[in-house]
Design an enzyme around this catalytic site. Sequence first.
Site, PDB file in Angstrom:
ATOM      1  NE  ARG A   1       4.479  -0.541  10.135  1.00 46.02           N
ATOM      2  CZ  ARG A   1       5.366  -0.394   9.148  1.00 46.02           C
ATOM      3  NH1 ARG A   1       6.641  -0.678   9.349  1.00 46.02           N
ATOM      4  NH2 ARG A   1       4.980   0.052   7.962  1.00 46.02           N
TER       5      ARG A   1
ATOM      6  CB  SER B   1      -0.320  -0.918   6.647  1.00 46.35           C
ATOM      7  OG  SER B   1       0.549  -0.495   5.642  1.00 46.35           O
TER       8      SER B   1
ATOM      9  CD  GLU C   1       0.924  -0.902  10.859  1.00 47.06           C
ATOM     10  OE1 GLU C   1       0.564   0.242  11.203  1.00 47.06           O
ATOM     11  OE2 GLU C   1       1.520  -1.151   9.806  1.00 47.06           O
TER      12      GLU C   1
HETATM   13  N1  EPU Z   1       0.690  -5.569  -3.676  1.00 47.30           N
HETATM   14  C1  EPU Z   1      -0.339  -6.233  -4.292  1.00 47.30           C
HETATM   15  N2  EPU Z   1      -1.455  -5.517  -4.634  1.00 47.30           N
HETATM   16  C2  EPU Z   1      -1.548  -4.194  -4.402  1.00 47.30           C
HETATM   17  C3  EPU Z   1      -0.480  -3.501  -3.757  1.00 47.30           C
HETATM   18  C4  EPU Z   1       0.628  -4.232  -3.399  1.00 47.30           C
HETATM   19  O1  EPU Z   1      -0.304  -7.434  -4.532  1.00 47.30           O
HETATM   20  O2  EPU Z   1      -2.587  -3.632  -4.745  1.00 47.30           O
HETATM   21  C5  EPU Z   1       1.895  -6.368  -3.282  1.00 47.30           C
HETATM   22  C6  EPU Z   1       2.937  -6.334  -4.375  1.00 47.30           C
HETATM   23  O3  EPU Z   1       3.511  -7.609  -4.471  1.00 47.30           O
HETATM   24  C7  EPU Z   1       3.956  -5.323  -3.845  1.00 47.30           C
HETATM   25  C8  EPU Z   1       3.873  -5.611  -2.365  1.00 47.30           C
HETATM   26  O4  EPU Z   1       2.481  -5.838  -2.122  1.00 47.30           O
HETATM   27  O5  EPU Z   1       5.229  -5.574  -4.342  1.00 47.30           O
HETATM   28  C9  EPU Z   1       4.420  -4.541  -1.474  1.00 47.30           C
HETATM   29  O6  EPU Z   1       3.685  -3.344  -1.653  1.00 47.30           O
HETATM   30  P1  EPU Z   1       4.233  -1.948  -1.110  1.00 47.30           P
HETATM   31  O7  EPU Z   1       5.612  -1.701  -1.593  1.00 47.30           O
HETATM   32  O8  EPU Z   1       3.186  -0.921  -1.392  1.00 47.30           O
HETATM   33  O9  EPU Z   1       4.393  -2.139   0.462  1.00 47.30           O
HETATM   34  P2  EPU Z   1       3.554  -2.937   1.543  1.00 47.30           P
HETATM   35  O10 EPU Z   1       4.336  -4.113   2.014  1.00 47.30           O
HETATM   36  O11 EPU Z   1       2.172  -3.179   1.095  1.00 47.30           O
HETATM   37  C10 EPU Z   1       4.700  -1.686   3.548  1.00 47.30           C
HETATM   38  C11 EPU Z   1       4.290  -0.967   4.793  1.00 47.30           C
HETATM   39  C12 EPU Z   1       3.845   0.452   4.466  1.00 47.30           C
HETATM   40  C13 EPU Z   1       5.011   1.172   3.811  1.00 47.30           C
HETATM   41  C14 EPU Z   1       5.431   0.400   2.547  1.00 47.30           C
HETATM   42  C15 EPU Z   1       6.671   0.973   1.923  1.00 47.30           C
HETATM   43  C16 EPU Z   1       3.483  -2.681   6.311  1.00 47.30           C
HETATM   44  C17 EPU Z   1       2.296  -3.293   6.962  1.00 47.30           C
HETATM   45  N3  EPU Z   1       3.222  -1.700   5.465  1.00 47.30           N
HETATM   46  O12 EPU Z   1       3.546  -1.827   2.739  1.00 47.30           O
HETATM   47  O13 EPU Z   1       3.563   1.103   5.689  1.00 47.30           O
HETATM   48  O14 EPU Z   1       4.667   2.504   3.465  1.00 47.30           O
HETATM   49  O15 EPU Z   1       5.735  -0.981   2.904  1.00 47.30           O
HETATM   50  O16 EPU Z   1       7.779   0.689   2.711  1.00 47.30           O
HETATM   51  O17 EPU Z   1       4.607  -3.084   6.596  1.00 47.30           O
HETATM   52  C18 EPU Z   1       1.899   1.775   7.258  1.00 47.30           C
HETATM   53  O18 EPU Z   1       2.490   1.092   8.088  1.00 47.30           O
HETATM   54  O19 EPU Z   1       0.864   2.434   7.555  1.00 47.30           O
HETATM   55  C19 EPU Z   1       2.385   1.807   5.891  1.00 47.30           C
HETATM   56  C20 EPU Z   1       1.745   2.451   4.922  1.00 47.30           C
END
Ligand code: EPU
Length: 340
Positions: free
Chosen positions: A165, A240, A336
């Site tokens: 990012r 995010s 972010e």
């Molecule tokens: N999780 C929780 N509680 C929740 C949701 C998620 O504990 O309510 C934990 C779980 O362990 C899950 C992990 O978070 O396995 C990862 O969740 P997710 O796959 O939804 O991805 P993320 O890391 O939360 C990132 C990006 C998103 C992108 C997704 C998919 C960042 C800051 N965010 O989210 O990007 O869509 O991966 O690749 O890196 C954005 O930048 O606006 C964005 C939405």
Amino acid sequence: MIRLSKNQSLERLNTFGIDVNAKFLGEITYPEDLEDPNIYKHLIDKQFLTIGGGSNILFTKDFEGVVLHNKIMGKEIIADNSSHTEVRFGAGENWHETVLWCLKNNFGGMENLSLIPGSMGAAPIQNIGAYGQELQNIFVELEAFHVEEKRFIKIHKSEMNFGYRSSIFKGSLKNKAIITTVTLKLSKLNHHIKSSYASLANYLKERGINHPSIQDISSAVIAVRQSKLPNPKELGNAGSFFKNPVISVKQFEILLKSFSVIPHYILPDESIKIPAAWLIERTGWKNFRKNNFGTYPKQPLVLVNYGNSSGLEIKNLSLAIIESVKKKFNIELQAEVNIL
Ligand code: EPU
């Protein structure tokens, strides 16, 4: 020529839907518009903000300068062979529409990035990424107007300092250059299918899709995103709000003494990325709502404006979350989203 209008609301130009005013608002249609002396005087005075899709910004007050809505359009194939094509896109193109255009032409590389809100010009600034793909993997170069130097520059991938990012536009070029075009290299055959991200892999498996096409990947990403993330057209948000924090192995081991299970990813340099969503959930902020703002129930990493809440309320919520996470985990979350 850019026509500037005075005291304009920015509500429709930011996906949080925050109602603040810009002292002046104008649209950039052609890169040359930026050299117009009437515009340039604001640029050189550093009283400007370029806005694309407005999907990564939180306004906490009126903007006392010129807001330029980047509407530079265009898609031009500038190199082509049997396996790849290079397309130069105008920075004002809508990101998801360009993804759909690529899919229609069977150009691969953008499918995992389907449905990301925002514009082409904003994509390299934060090296957008989702579901196992990052912009840097398809990026060739961009053109931008360097304000202090009053000239157009080309920045090649090797000079972009891409990170998670992040790019040179978050560092030494911050507020110094306006992106006008972005060139991406896309595959025409033997597409590099990326389907291993857990939620994507599950979706495909459940439907018995063993050899997904780029169209299948896009459909899966769209379905997964729609099931987890709010549509900014229906609910104000900027995706995010925080980055996923990266900590050292040493700090991770200390944390493991207090929390036996911590979801994490080990990065190539052995540092450890923790999902911010998990930290936010564990500090009790999941499903939080006060007045018209809160965290999105299905993904607490996303802060939402349920109605006409102010940018300051959302900023204060983000600060309260940062404080709780710091207290409980000794981890400093970083926004972010750009807070202005
Ligand atoms: N999780 C929780 N509680 C929740 C949701 C998620 O504990 O309510 C934990 C779980 O362990 C899950 C992990 O978070 O396995 C990862 O969740 P997710 O796959 O939804 O991805 P993320 O890391 O939360 C990132 C990006 C998103 C992108 C997704 C998919 C960042 C800051 N965010 O989210 O990007 O869509 O991966 O690749 O890196 C954005 O930048 O606006 C964005 C939405």
